[in-house]
Design a protein around this motif. Structure first.
Motif, PDB file in Angstrom:
ATOM      1  N   LEU A 104       0.846  -1.199   0.000  1.00 40.97           N
ATOM      2  CA  LEU A 104       0.000   0.000   0.000  1.00 40.97           C
ATOM      3  C   LEU A 104       0.885   1.254   0.000  1.00 40.97           C
ATOM      4  O   LEU A 104       2.006   1.230   0.495  1.00 40.97           O
ATOM      5  CB  LEU A 104      -0.899   0.038   1.243  1.00 40.97           C
ATOM      6  N   VAL A 105       0.322   2.343  -0.539  1.00 36.20           N
ATOM      7  CA  VAL A 105       1.041   3.620  -0.540  1.00 36.20           C
ATOM      8  C   VAL A 105       0.988   4.198   0.871  1.00 36.20           C
ATOM      9  O   VAL A 105      -0.092   4.358   1.443  1.00 36.20           O
ATOM     10  CB  VAL A 105       0.357   4.626  -1.500  1.00 36.20           C
ATOM     11  N   THR A 106       2.160   4.498   1.455  1.00 32.86           N
ATOM     12  CA  THR A 106       2.210   5.143   2.780  1.00 32.86           C
ATOM     13  C   THR A 106       3.184   6.318   2.700  1.00 32.86           C
ATOM     14  O   THR A 106       3.879   6.465   1.695  1.00 32.86           O
ATOM     15  CB  THR A 106       2.722   4.174   3.886  1.00 32.86           C
ATOM     16  N   SER A 107       3.239   7.095   3.778  1.00 31.82           N
ATOM     17  CA  SER A 107       4.270   8.137   3.837  1.00 31.82           C
ATOM     18  C   SER A 107       5.627   7.444   4.003  1.00 31.82           C
ATOM     19  O   SER A 107       5.696   6.295   4.446  1.00 31.82           O
ATOM     20  CB  SER A 107       4.010   9.065   5.026  1.00 31.82           C
ATOM     21  N   LYS A 108       6.706   8.157   3.659  1.00 34.48           N
ATOM     22  CA  LYS A 108       8.066   7.646   3.918  1.00 34.48           C
ATOM     23  C   LYS A 108       8.231   7.542   5.423  1.00 34.48           C
ATOM     24  O   LYS A 108       7.791   8.452   6.143  1.00 34.48           O
ATOM     25  CB  LYS A 108       9.060   8.698   3.429  1.00 34.48           C
ATOM     26  N   TYR A 109       8.874   6.510   5.915  1.00 38.09           N
ATOM     27  CA  TYR A 109       8.987   6.390   7.371  1.00 38.09           C
ATOM     28  C   TYR A 109      10.226   5.599   7.734  1.00 38.09           C
ATOM     29  O   TYR A 109      10.789   4.869   6.907  1.00 38.09           O
ATOM     30  CB  TYR A 109       7.748   5.678   7.948  1.00 38.09           C
ATOM     31  N   ARG A 110      10.613   5.713   8.988  1.00 41.69           N
ATOM     32  CA  ARG A 110      11.674   4.881   9.541  1.00 41.69           C
ATOM     33  C   ARG A 110      11.462   4.819  11.048  1.00 41.69           C
ATOM     34  O   ARG A 110      10.893   5.737  11.616  1.00 41.69           O
ATOM     35  CB  ARG A 110      13.035   5.492   9.198  1.00 41.69           C
ATOM     36  N   TYR A 111      11.917   3.755  11.690  1.00 40.71           N
ATOM     37  CA  TYR A 111      11.767   3.633  13.139  1.00 40.71           C
ATOM     38  C   TYR A 111      13.047   4.064  13.839  1.00 40.71           C
ATOM     39  O   TYR A 111      14.130   4.030  13.244  1.00 40.71           O
ATOM     40  CB  TYR A 111      11.447   2.191  13.537  1.00 40.71           C
ATOM     41  N   ALA A 112      12.913   4.406  15.129  1.00 42.60           N
ATOM     42  CA  ALA A 112      14.100   4.815  15.890  1.00 42.60           C
ATOM     43  C   ALA A 112      13.933   4.425  17.344  1.00 42.60           C
ATOM     44  O   ALA A 112      12.818   4.482  17.880  1.00 42.60           O
ATOM     45  CB  ALA A 112      14.283   6.327  15.767  1.00 42.60           C
ATOM     46  N   LYS A 113      15.053   4.010  17.999  1.00 42.58           N
ATOM     47  CA  LYS A 113      14.963   3.669  19.417  1.00 42.58           C
ATOM     48  C   LYS A 113      15.912   4.485  20.297  1.00 42.58           C
ATOM     49  O   LYS A 113      16.039   4.223  21.488  1.00 42.58           O
ATOM     50  CB  LYS A 113      15.108   2.155  19.651  1.00 42.58           C
ATOM     51  N   ASN A 114      16.543   5.489  19.693  1.00 38.99           N
ATOM     52  CA  ASN A 114      17.314   6.467  20.479  1.00 38.99           C
ATOM     53  C   ASN A 114      17.445   7.732  19.636  1.00 38.99           C
ATOM     54  O   ASN A 114      17.058   7.747  18.461  1.00 38.99           O
ATOM     55  CB  ASN A 114      18.681   5.895  20.884  1.00 38.99           C
ATOM     56  N   LEU A 115      17.993   8.782  20.267  1.00 41.20           N
ATOM     57  CA  LEU A 115      18.019  10.079  19.588  1.00 41.20           C
ATOM     58  C   LEU A 115      18.872  10.050  18.315  1.00 41.20           C
ATOM     59  O   LEU A 115      18.510  10.677  17.316  1.00 41.20           O
ATOM     60  CB  LEU A 115      18.513  11.155  20.568  1.00 41.20           C
ATOM     61  N   ASP A 116      19.956   9.293  18.325  1.00 38.42           N
ATOM     62  CA  ASP A 116      20.778   9.210  17.114  1.00 38.42           C
ATOM     63  C   ASP A 116      19.985   8.614  15.962  1.00 38.42           C
ATOM     64  O   ASP A 116      20.050   9.089  14.826  1.00 38.42           O
ATOM     65  CB  ASP A 116      22.027   8.343  17.369  1.00 38.42           C
ATOM     66  N   GLU A 117      19.234   7.569  16.292  1.00 41.00           N
ATOM     67  CA  GLU A 117      18.422   6.948  15.227  1.00 41.00           C
ATOM     68  C   GLU A 117      17.304   7.890  14.768  1.00 41.00           C
ATOM     69  O   GLU A 117      16.909   7.853  13.600  1.00 41.00           O
ATOM     70  CB  GLU A 117      17.829   5.622  15.738  1.00 41.00           C
ATOM     71  N   VAL A 118      16.786   8.701  15.692  1.00 42.17           N
ATOM     72  CA  VAL A 118      15.762   9.683  15.311  1.00 42.17           C
ATOM     73  C   VAL A 118      16.353  10.655  14.292  1.00 42.17           C
ATOM     74  O   VAL A 118      15.735  10.963  13.269  1.00 42.17           O
ATOM     75  CB  VAL A 118      15.225  10.443  16.552  1.00 42.17           C
ATOM     76  N   ARG A 119      17.587  11.105  14.563  1.00 42.34           N
ATOM     77  CA  ARG A 119      18.232  12.048  13.632  1.00 42.34           C
ATOM     78  C   ARG A 119      18.429  11.402  12.254  1.00 42.34           C
ATOM     79  O   ARG A 119      18.158  12.013  11.221  1.00 42.34           O
ATOM     80  CB  ARG A 119      19.604  12.480  14.165  1.00 42.34           C
ATOM     81  N   ALA A 120      18.857  10.147  12.259  1.00 40.70           N
ATOM     82  CA  ALA A 120      19.068   9.456  10.976  1.00 40.70           C
ATOM     83  C   ALA A 120      17.737   9.261  10.252  1.00 40.70           C
ATOM     84  O   ALA A 120      17.654   9.428   9.028  1.00 40.70           O
ATOM     85  CB  ALA A 120      19.751   8.109  11.237  1.00 40.70           C
ATOM     86  N   ALA A 121      16.694   8.931  11.027  1.00 39.60           N
ATOM     87  CA  ALA A 121      15.380   8.710  10.416  1.00 39.60           C
ATOM     88  C   ALA A 121      14.855   9.996   9.792  1.00 39.60           C
ATOM     89  O   ALA A 121      14.315   9.990   8.685  1.00 39.60           O
ATOM     90  CB  ALA A 121      14.391   8.185  11.469  1.00 39.60           C
ATOM     91  N   ALA A 122      15.049  11.119  10.495  1.00 44.67           N
ATOM     92  CA  ALA A 122      14.563  12.404   9.977  1.00 44.67           C
ATOM     93  C   ALA A 122      15.349  12.804   8.731  1.00 44.67           C
ATOM     94  O   ALA A 122      14.806  13.431   7.818  1.00 44.67           O
ATOM     95  CB  ALA A 122      14.665  13.475  11.056  1.00 44.67           C
ATOM     96  N   ALA A 123      16.621  12.418   8.684  1.00 42.54           N
ATOM     97  CA  ALA A 123      17.400  12.705   7.481  1.00 42.54           C
ATOM     98  C   ALA A 123      16.806  11.926   6.297  1.00 42.54           C
ATOM     99  O   ALA A 123      16.804  12.399   5.157  1.00 42.54           O
ATOM    100  CB  ALA A 123      18.858  12.326   7.706  1.00 42.54           C
ATOM    101  N   HIS A 124      16.273  10.740   6.582  1.00 42.97           N
ATOM    102  CA  HIS A 124      15.645   9.917   5.539  1.00 42.97           C
ATOM    103  C   HIS A 124      14.305  10.502   5.086  1.00 42.97           C
ATOM    104  O   HIS A 124      14.028  10.593   3.892  1.00 42.97           O
ATOM    105  CB  HIS A 124      15.466   8.491   6.074  1.00 42.97           C
TER     106      HIS A 124
END
Ligand SMILES: Nc1ncnc2c1ncn2[C@@H]1O[C@H](COP(=O)(O)OP(=O)(O)OP(=O)(O)O)[C@@H](O)[C@H]1O
Ligand SMILES: NCC(=O)N[C@@H]1O[C@H](COP(=O)([O-])[O-])[C@@H](O)[C@H]1O
Ligand SMILES: [Mg+2]
Length: 385
Positions: free
Chosen positions: A119-139
């Motif tokens: 299905l068509v969804t928004s682009k997304y990524r999961y994160a379990k700490n702040l570093d991963e949040v930063r990487a996910a937002a870069a994506h």
């Protein structure tokens, strides 16, 4: 036996309250459960159990004590592993233990929708700490929306405009997440033209769709909804096709609230509830069979019409603005004077933004219904003792 079926209702809020009414009209015996006493659905049910449904052992004890024909989840915060076990032992979980399990976690349902069903969804990524949040937002890019994987009604959710806001959003998500998994989804912000809930009934005779419901959210929580909402034939066809794919995959019988964002002709799947949806409260006045009636019928294996119609209608929420356990309501007559209707959920306590009631109205079109419902909601005053 005096009753048509025994139903164990897991969660007893406003949606459960209306479900109890619909199920009892069909002769069911309902045991309403929640973590606090005198919850809205308990006030109308045949019996009640007060316990945390995240406690798998208590859940099993209650199921074994009442031996229900159907276990009907009404909230997401349930020990879903216990539901899976009960299902494997012969209990019927609505719509299925798998549906409850996958929709309790945003990552599980998103992976199914995006990866397995395409299905068509928004682009997304999961994160379990702040570093991963930063990487996910870069994506995903900015703005993005950060939500705990376990939460509902917008709890812990924020929209982030730039790098500097990421830490605050991560802390806010961690402080408001449910359950024990410190994990968030970072989603591309969709600048949609409008968003809808497509109520989809999976039943013994097939799949039936209700006319699309438009809604407006604030703080990730619904403020008003209206039905029908105009959509092009191609957009409605895309939404129905995606909804059918996901409910067929989840299986079982019941009503689902499938949420989409619409931008031009693009229809983007967001998430779904395998149960009546808050924005679907508008069906209390718009449809002959409400979303609660449809859920009850589907669960009990009763027929559902092939096509549902809706007259132009709207709902607007009545929210509390503080903590109190000395509640009263004024202005109902005034609210009803222009033809609107009011439901008060009779929750024993309030907190800021807690939904305490809803105003419902019909009109010659949904704009008129919306303004009547909003006006009526404003006329109801909660008193705090
Ligand atoms: N990626 C996004 N882009 C734009 N808006 C979004 C996005 N994700 C969520 N929203 C907005 O926030 C609202 C709530 O999000 P979502 O439905 O994911 O949260 P929820 O906590 O599961 O809510 P509920 O349990 O009440 O359905 C959406 O209806 C939409 O208005
Ligand atoms: N978006 C999900 C939703 O609307 N769920 C509804 O709110 C209740 C919890 O309300 P509370 O937080 O006021 O107890 C739930 O029990 C359900 O009826
Ligand atoms: Mg939602």
């Amino acid at each position: 036996m005096a009753h048509t079926a025994r139903i164990l209702l897991l969660g007893s809020g406003e949606l459960g309250r209306e479900f109890v009414i619909s199920a009892k009209r069909l002769g069911a015996y309902v045991i309403a459960c929640d973590a606090y006493d005198d919850a809205p659905a308990m006030q109308l049910a045949d019996a009640r159990e007060v316990f945390s449904m995240l406690d798998g052992e208590r859940l099993r004890e209650v199921a074994e004590k009442h031996r229900p024909d159907y276990i009907v989840p009404e909230i997401e915060a349930i020990r879903t592993e216990a539901l899976a076990e009960l299902e494997s032992e012969g209990f019927t979980v609505v719509p299925s233990a798998r549906a409850a399990q996958l929709t309790m976690n945003r990552d599980a349902i998103r992976d199914l929708a995006a990866n397995e069903l395409g299905l068509v969804t928004s682009k997304y990524r999961y994160a379990k700490n702040l570093d991963e949040v930063r990487a996910a937002a870069a994506h995903t890019g900015f703005p993005c929306v950060i939500k705990p994987v376990m939460s509902s009604s917008g709890k812990g959710q924020s929209t982030v405009r730039d790098e500097d806001e990421l830490e605050g959003a991560w802390d806010y998500a961690c402080a408001n997440m449910r359950g024990d998994r410190q994990r968030v989804i970072v989603e591309q912000f969709i600048d949609f033209d409008y968003e809808i809930t497509l109520l989809t009934v999976r039943h013994a005779g097939g799949v039936t769709f209700c006319p699309p419901i438009g809604h407006r959210q604030e703080r990730g929580d619904y403020q008003e909804s209206w039905q029908p909402t105009p959509m092009s034939d191609s957009a409605i066809a895309k939404a129905q096709d995606m909804a059918r794919k996901v409910v067929d995959d989840l299986g079982g019988f019941g009503l689902f609230g499938v949420e989409f964002f619409v931008r031009g002709e693009e229809v983007i799947f967001s998430e779904l509830s395998p149960r009546p949806h808050d924005t679907g409260m508008v069906t209390l006045v718009s449809q002959n069979l409400t979303e609660f009636d449809l859920h009850a019928r589907a669960v009990l294996g009763l027929p559902i019409p092939d096509r549902m119609l809706a007259r132009p209608s709207a709902s607007a929420v009545i929210l509390a603005d503080r903590d109190s356990d000395q509640l009263g309501y004024e202005g109902l007559a005034d609210a009803m004077a222009q033809g609107a209707d009011i439901r008060i959920f009779a929750k024993p306590t309030s907190r800021p933004y807690r939904r305490m009631g809803v105003a419902l109205a019909t009109g010659s079109d949904t704009d008129e219904a919306r303004s009547k419902a909003r006006d009526a909601a404003h006329r109801v005053h909660i008193t705090y003792g």
